[in-house]
Design an enzyme around this catalytic site. Structure first.
Site, short mmCIF file in Angstrom:
data_model
loop_
_atom_site.label_atom_id
_atom_site.label_comp_id
_atom_site.label_asym_id
_atom_site.label_seq_id
_atom_site.Cartn_x
_atom_site.Cartn_y
_atom_site.Cartn_z
N LYS A 115 0.82 -1.22 0.00
CA LYS A 115 0.00 0.00 0.00
C LYS A 115 0.85 1.27 0.00
CE LYS A 115 -4.22 -1.84 2.24
NZ LYS A 115 -4.16 -3.15 1.69
N GLU A 199 -3.49 6.53 8.49
CA GLU A 199 -4.42 7.20 7.60
C GLU A 199 -5.52 7.83 8.44
OE1 GLU A 199 -4.66 4.78 3.47
OE2 GLU A 199 -6.48 4.67 4.65
N HIS A 234 -14.10 -5.52 7.86
CA HIS A 234 -13.47 -4.80 6.74
C HIS A 234 -13.42 -5.65 5.48
CE1 HIS A 234 -12.35 -1.70 9.52
NE2 HIS A 234 -11.59 -2.52 10.22
N ARG A 291 -5.38 -8.08 -9.67
CA ARG A 291 -5.88 -9.43 -9.98
C ARG A 291 -7.35 -9.36 -10.32
NH1 ARG A 291 -8.85 -10.05 -5.13
NH2 ARG A 291 -7.88 -8.86 -3.46
#
Ligand code: ADP
Ligand code: ADP
Ligand code: MG
Length: 480
Positions: A115, A199, A234, A291
């Site tokens: 990430k 974040e 999540h 993907r």
């Protein structure tokens, strides 16, 4: 490409094989000892056992899979999702062994699989980002400083994270140190990489992602969005396309942003750019999945393309023969991930034997699955049994068909997310389109699900009683 090996199991292995067969390509299945009798093994033209049940002794053994592929003269490997699909080393190993990896180049996987590296890659492309930092943070003091700057709550995230794992929400400064230590240890054990970053935690977001396809001739197209806000832990459970909140203008802006993300890493093949959308319809780049995605069927239904077919064609070096302006959204599609999990007990995995397994059939219903009646659900892998997908001219039609299909899907022996799916489809927040990633937290309790089930049982009992009395009348008539 004459023969491809599918380095995966379950529904996705079968899904890929179906398209390969349609294209006249031979298929090779790989399987672990636990999957010896699995349908994906019988579905393939050839099959090889690659090891013991745990995935690190079978489905994750890249070297072994390549060795078998070479023995069987395979020209391409499709990795599906999960397992080796986002493993840059495996893609590289294929490249080195002259086997086509049906996916992006190893370089792009490496950039987007992490990430932090992904944030770095898109930096110069003017993509809106979630406020936070784009470097690894190791010191809780530094994390607290960042939190003070961007404001609590914050999310500490594993850079190598996936499948919803390795994330910690922190509401206040006192908790930073402890939560950070937990995030690092979770990331280390789950991904072998303890890098975490910070974040801003967007409080009421929707998860909306864009499907993209890029060929080796410089064409990059987007295939609209998928709304994936109904999640637990999540991770997505219900997905749909299109999203009920995007305007054509916002869709186009997000589509173009996704195309830029794909260009930033020199992308090839099918990929997904994930965004969070806040309550003011601002969107932020979350990550790119390099993907085929679990929920790709909803995109196939509304756009009329076979994404696996396009993946294979792109891998063969062909150009995508479509233009962005030709692509149109047609109708509405909904997907429910049918997990062997107990919605009455925190969605914990429910293992056992599928003593009854009957799928619903009919117009507008698609079931992608890899199980059959009588099979045991292995404990070693992701507990997803199937994907139930419905398609209608309108969102309401797709929802009504989903409810009907859930009623006609008969599974006994394990608990599943089917009743939860029905709960979602009947909930006002979902039917009105006014929901976010906290749907489960805000509206769902096992008691509510139970109340719904009781009500259904009561109605069923009343109907049965009414039928009984009617029968009695019919029986009595000739007697009188
Ligand atoms: P998608 O991102 O396709 O919507 P998921 O997040 O559920 O769906 O991930 C798809 C599959 O891949 C799941 O089986 C999940 O457990 C697995 N997965 C995804 N990312 C990772 C990862 N980084 N490490 C291990 N497993 C992963
Ligand atoms: P993964 O690799 O596990 O899929 P993502 O970054 O895609 O990780 O996040 C998964 C989910 O976690 C999102 O769909 C969303 O529900 C939640 N999430 C991630 N980042 C944030 C954030 N900054 N604020 C709020 N929710 C978030
Ligand atoms: Mg994600």
């Amino acid at each position: 490409m004459k023969k491809i090996l599918i380095a995966n199991r379950g529904e996705i292995a079968i899904r890929v094989m179906k398209t390969a067969q349609k294209m006249g390509i031979k298929t090779v299945a790989v399987y672990s000892e636990a999957d010896r009798n699995a349908p994906h093994v019988r579905f393939a033209d050839e099959a090889v056992c690659i090891g013991e049940a745990p995935s690190n002794k079978s489905y994750l053994l890249g070297d072994k899979i390549i060795k078998e592929a070479k023995k069987l003269n395979v020209d391409g490997i499709h990795p599906g999702y999960g397992f080796l699909s986002e493993n840059a080393k495996f893609a590289e190993l294929c490249e080195k062994n002259d086997i086509i990896f049906i996916g992006p180049k190893s370089k792009s996987i490496r950039m987007m699989g992490d990430k932090l590296a992904a944030k770095e890659a898109v930096k110069d492309y003017n993509i809106p980002m979630v406020p936070g930092v784009d470097r690894a943070v190791t010191n809780p003091k530094e994390a607290s400083e960042i939190a003070r700057r961007i404001g609590f709550p914050i999310l500490i995230k594993a850079s190598a994270g996936g499948g919803g794992k390795g994330m910690r929400i922190v509401e206040k400064e006192q908790d930073v140190e402890e939560q950070m230590a937990r995030a690092i240890s979770e990331a280390t054990s789950a991904f072998g990489d303890g890098s975490v970053f910070v974040e801003k935690y967007i409080t009421s977001p929707r998860h909306i992602e864009i499907q993209i396809l890029a060929d080796s001739h410089g064409n990059v197209l987007h295939f609209f969005e998928r709304e994936c806000s109904v999640q637990r832990r999540h991770q997505k459970v219900v997905e749909e396309a299109p999203s009920s909140i995007l305007t054509p203008e916002l869709r186009e802006n997000m589509g173009q942003a996704a195309i830029k993300v794909a260009k930033s890493c020199d992308y090839l093949g099918a990929g997904t750019v994930e965004f969070l959308v806040d309550c003011n319809l601002n969107f932020y780049f979350l990550e790119m999945n390099t993907r085929l995605q679990v929920e790709h069927p909803v995109t196939e239904l509304i756009s009329g393309v076979d994404l696996v077919e396009l993946q294979i064609k792109i891998a063969r070096g062909e150009a995508i023969m479509l233009k962005q302006e030709d692509l149109k959204i047609n109708g509405h599609a909904l997907e429910l991930r049918v997990y062997a999990e107990d919605p009455m007990n925190n969605f914990l995995p429910s293992v056992g034997n599928l003593s009854t397994y009957k799928i619903p059939v009919g117009d507008g219903i698609r079931v992608d699955d890899g199980f059959e009646e009588g099979m045991d659900i292995p404990i070693y892998y992701d507990p997803m049994l199937s994907k139930l997908i419905t398609y209608g001219k309108t969102r309401d039609e797709a929802i009504q068909l989903m409810i009907k299909a859930i009623d006609n899907y008969k599974i006994e022996g394990v608990k599943t997310t089917l009743p939860f799916g029905k709960f979602v489809c009947q909930h006002e927040a979902f039917t009105s389109g006014n929901f976010d990633t906290h749907f489960v937290k805000n509206y769902y309790t096992p008691e509510k699900l139970q109340a719904g089930l009781n009500e259904e049982a009561e109605i069923a009992a009343l109907v049965a009683l009414k039928l009984y009395f009617e029968d009695q009348k019919i029986v009595r008539i000739p007697l009188n």
